[in-house]
Design a protein around this motif. Structure first.
Motif, PDB file in Angstrom:
ATOM      1  N   LEU A 146      -3.065 -11.667   3.318  1.00 51.00           N
ATOM      2  CA  LEU A 146      -3.005 -10.718   4.435  1.00 51.00           C
ATOM      3  C   LEU A 146      -3.038  -9.262   3.972  1.00 51.00           C
ATOM      4  CD1 LEU A 146      -0.385 -12.408   6.794  1.00 51.00           C
ATOM      5  CD2 LEU A 146      -2.880 -12.468   6.931  1.00 51.00           C
ATOM      6  N   VAL A 174      -1.898  -5.564  12.384  1.00 52.00           N
ATOM      7  CA  VAL A 174      -2.370  -4.997  11.119  1.00 52.00           C
ATOM      8  C   VAL A 174      -1.841  -3.570  11.005  1.00 52.00           C
ATOM      9  CG1 VAL A 174      -4.343  -4.406   9.677  1.00 52.00           C
ATOM     10  CG2 VAL A 174      -4.466  -6.396  11.205  1.00 52.00           C
ATOM     11  N   HIS A 206       5.794 -10.231  16.385  1.00 53.22           N
ATOM     12  CA  HIS A 206       4.764 -10.533  15.388  1.00 53.22           C
ATOM     13  C   HIS A 206       5.392 -11.127  14.134  1.00 53.22           C
ATOM     14  CE1 HIS A 206       1.612  -8.350  17.607  1.00 53.22           C
ATOM     15  NE2 HIS A 206       2.566  -7.462  17.898  1.00 53.22           N
ATOM     16  N   ALA A 261      -0.512  -8.082   8.780  1.00 58.75           N
ATOM     17  CA  ALA A 261      -1.371  -7.764   7.641  1.00 58.75           C
ATOM     18  C   ALA A 261      -1.278  -6.272   7.308  1.00 58.75           C
ATOM     19  CB  ALA A 261      -2.816  -8.148   7.941  1.00 58.75           C
ATOM     20  N   TRP A 275      -9.916 -12.830   7.357  1.00 54.95           N
ATOM     21  CA  TRP A 275      -8.665 -13.150   8.042  1.00 54.95           C
ATOM     22  C   TRP A 275      -8.888 -14.189   9.146  1.00 54.95           C
ATOM     23  CZ3 TRP A 275      -7.098  -7.310   8.474  1.00 54.95           C
ATOM     24  CH2 TRP A 275      -6.456  -6.921   7.273  1.00 54.95           C
ATOM     25  N   PRO A 334      -3.883 -12.886  11.402  1.00 51.94           N
ATOM     26  CA  PRO A 334      -2.841 -11.890  11.700  1.00 51.94           C
ATOM     27  C   PRO A 334      -2.865 -11.483  13.169  1.00 51.94           C
ATOM     28  CG  PRO A 334      -4.660 -10.876  10.511  1.00 51.94           C
ATOM     29  CD  PRO A 334      -4.912 -12.362  10.489  1.00 51.94           C
ATOM     30  N   ARG A 347       2.798 -12.720  11.783  1.00 49.79           N
ATOM     31  CA  ARG A 347       1.645 -12.657  10.872  1.00 49.79           C
ATOM     32  C   ARG A 347       1.154 -11.200  10.884  1.00 49.79           C
ATOM     33  NH1 ARG A 347       0.448 -16.087   7.125  1.00 49.79           N
ATOM     34  NH2 ARG A 347      -1.817 -16.064   7.502  1.00 49.79           N
TER      35      ARG A 347
END
Length: 452
Positions: A325, A359, A289, A293, A349, A356, A291
């Motif tokens: 984010l 999260v 990952h 958030a 988002w 994202p 992206r």
């Protein structure tokens, strides 16, 4: 005739005492009263007062019927620890010749009552209770028997005043009013289990203060400073709480749980939120990952630390921080937990060029809220987005099929809080009573590796 030397000549008057003539002996110089006047009421009158009181009459009515002073009646009822043998027989013939062990007027027996019953001095009873001095086994046996007969227990308040210790710890904890509705998502049971276990080991009782947080306005610093408790465990106190500051300034030993943001003089036991969340970012990066958030609140010190840990993790992974984010809301904690807030954040988002793929929720509840909001728009957890949380509450194993989260060892933290509080009470410096616990990441099915 002088009662000391037996001389009858040279006895001169030497004033009055209690209505009786006193004399002075010219031979031995002793002063004495040959026939002192009898003072006070006859024992029969006092026994009659006891009988009337046993029938339910009040002291004023007893005084009127017997023609005596009402204060004298009250003194008899307060001073006499047990019913005498003659009164006991009148109350119940089966007790003929035996004194009753029932306290008069439901009054607790005192140390004076025990001394009179055992035919020893008050000081001897005190020595027995405090295991001081030397006394024969027969004396010890008489005192113990008198205590048993009178159902006597030493006054905890008096002992606390003398020792300046009550051996009671105060506990201020949230979430109890709704525990039956949210036991799977509550931190309280495990915290209380640890606090109770450690309190038992330390030979301290617990005093639970109720009404927090639903009646926070009724709690003041004076409530904790009235001598009932030796120290206070406060679970998750608010940031910059004025009451906590006043209690600390007054010198009461206090250990806060689930925060490290405390006034001077206050100890704490808290998990390492900053490095814990930074490690969660690192784990998600290892799963592919980029992206990532974060969603949380600004109303709790631990949430602030977790947001800082999120930013620290991005920095360590050399990922540029994107403020868009961060799902941060500055409204009340209750409001930000509404589904509409999570849905609005997910919708925002999804409008980004790159949404994202993972999260981090500020706690397990936040993780569940944002995960359901993704599912509401047709995205799958974890196939389309990975979700994580913090706390590892009992429900975490069921949330979103099993929530990846940061475990806080709540029971162990409760034990540590008691141990550190007792240490503070016994004089340990506050620096030795500030403990940071290393958390553990629990990986479940709500997160997964992705292909870059």
């Amino acid at each position: 005739m002088c009662p000391k030397c037996g001389v009858s000549e040279g006895q001169v008057k030497a004033g009055m005492h209690g209505g009786s003539q006193r004399y002075k002996c010219s031979a031995c110089r002793r002063r004495y009263t040959p026939e002192p006047s009898k003072r006070g009421y006859a024992p029969e009158v006092r026994e009659q007062a006891v009988l009337l009181h046993a029938e339910g009459l009040k002291s004023g009515e007893i005084a009127r019927r017997l023609g005596v002073n009402s204060q004298s009646v009250r003194n008899w009822l307060q001073r006499d620890g047990v019913v005498t043998a003659s009164v006991a027989e009148k109350l119940d013939p089966a007790h003929s010749g035996k004194a009753s062990s029932v306290p008069l007027g439901k009054r607790r027996a005192t140390i004076n009552d025990v001394a009179a019953r055992a035919e020893v001095s008050r000081a001897t009873v005190s020595n027995f209770l405090n295991d001081k001095g030397r006394m024969s086994e027969s004396t010890r046996s008489r005192i113990q028997t008198a205590m048993d007969d009178l159902h006597f227990t030493p006054s905890a308040l008096v002992r606390a005043i003398r020792r300046q210790r009550t051996r009671i710890l105060g506990v201020f904890i949230f979430g109890l009013s709704s525990l039956d509705q949210n036991i799977g998502g509550s931190l309280a049971p495990h915290l209380l289990a640890g606090i109770s276990e450690a309190g038992d080991v330390a030979n301290h009782n617990l005093l639970l203060y109720t009404g927090w947080t639903q009646h926070a306005d009724r709690h003041s610093a004076l409530e904790y400073l009235d001598g009932h408790i030796d120290g206070l465990i406060w679970v998750a106190p608010p940031l910059h709480d004025a009451t906590l500051e006043r209690v600390a300034e007054a010198g009461l030993p206090v250990v806060a749980l689930l925060t490290r943001h405390v006034p001077d003089g206050v100890g704490y036991v808290n998990v390492d939120n900053i490095n814990g969340v930074a490690r969660m970012v690192e784990m998600l990066v290892q799963q592919g990952h980029r992206r990532i958030a974060y969603i949380g609140s600004l109303h709790d010190s631990n949430f602030l630390d977790r947001r800082d840990g999120y930013r620290k993790g991005l920095e360590q992974a050399r990922i540029e921080h994107d403020p868009r984010l961060e799902g941060i809301d500055d409204q009340t904690p209750d409001r930000v937990r509404e589904p509409s807030f999570f849905q609005a954040m997910v919708d925002r988002w999804l409008l980004l060029d790159e949404r994202p793929t993972a999260v981090i929720g500020g706690d397990d509840g936040w993780g569940m809220g944002v995960g359901k909001a993704f599912e509401a728009v047709g995205l799958r957890v974890p196939e389309d987005v990975s979700i994580t949380g913090v706390n590892d509450t009992p429900d975490a194993q069921w949330i979103l099929g099993g929530l990846t989260t940061i475990n806080q060892p709540f029971r162990q933290m409760g034990i540590l809080a008691v141990e550190r509080l007792v240490a503070m009470i016994e004089g340990a410096p506050v620096e030795d009573c500030r403990i940071t616990v290393t958390p553990e990441i629990i990986v479940r099915s709500s997160s997964r590796e992705i292909t870059p």
